[in-house]
Design a protein around this motif. Sequence first.
Motif, short mmCIF file in Angstrom:
data_model
loop_
_atom_site.label_atom_id
_atom_site.label_comp_id
_atom_site.label_asym_id
_atom_site.label_seq_id
_atom_site.Cartn_x
_atom_site.Cartn_y
_atom_site.Cartn_z
N UNK A 120 45.58 8.82 54.55
CA UNK A 120 45.54 9.79 55.64
C UNK A 120 44.94 11.06 55.07
N UNK A 121 43.74 11.37 55.53
CA UNK A 121 42.98 12.51 55.03
C UNK A 121 42.25 13.13 56.22
N UNK A 122 41.38 14.12 56.00
CA UNK A 122 40.71 14.76 57.13
C UNK A 122 39.90 13.80 58.01
N UNK A 165 45.35 8.97 63.44
CA UNK A 165 46.81 8.97 63.48
C UNK A 165 47.27 9.82 64.66
N UNK A 166 46.67 10.99 64.84
CA UNK A 166 47.02 11.88 65.95
C UNK A 166 46.86 11.14 67.29
N UNK A 167 45.75 10.46 67.45
CA UNK A 167 45.50 9.73 68.70
C UNK A 167 46.55 8.65 68.92
N UNK A 168 46.88 7.91 67.88
CA UNK A 168 47.88 6.84 68.01
C UNK A 168 49.23 7.40 68.43
N UNK A 169 49.64 8.51 67.82
CA UNK A 169 50.93 9.10 68.14
C UNK A 169 50.93 9.71 69.55
N UNK A 194 48.50 10.82 51.49
CA UNK A 194 48.61 11.62 52.71
C UNK A 194 48.44 13.07 52.28
N UNK A 195 47.41 13.73 52.81
CA UNK A 195 47.17 15.12 52.42
C UNK A 195 47.68 16.07 53.51
N UNK A 196 47.34 17.32 53.39
CA UNK A 196 47.80 18.33 54.33
C UNK A 196 47.38 18.08 55.77
N UNK A 219 49.98 17.88 58.81
CA UNK A 219 49.80 18.66 60.03
C UNK A 219 49.91 17.80 61.28
N UNK A 220 49.32 16.62 61.23
CA UNK A 220 49.40 15.69 62.37
C UNK A 220 50.86 15.31 62.63
#
Length: 106
Positions: free
Chosen positions: A25-27, A33-37, A58-60, A64-65
């Motif tokens: 999970x990166x930029x 991931x945002x869309x799935x959630x 998993x980065x920042x 944030x997501x």
Amino acid sequence: MTLPQLNIYRHDRGTRALITLAGEIDPVTAPLVRTALERCLDDGITTIDVGLTTVGLCDGSGLGVFLDASRYAVEARASLRLHHPSSQTARLLADTGSGRVLLFSA
């Protein structure tokens, strides 16, 4: 063009969804991931469990997501919990203090 290095699987059971993530999970992949959630919440899911067992990084942007999705879930009277993060992701959650908000099980 390089494809994102993340697979997203969703399994629903009533108003509960298990989202299993595999990869990084990166930029580039965080918007997926945002869309799935967001889709879970749009579909009326009230409990979202996110399996992180096979997430290597998993980065920042990913953090944030997850934080945004947690806030949206609360507004929708739903919950979002992260399960079984890698040591790197657990460290990120601990270092930022986000673990007590997001983490359900290590």
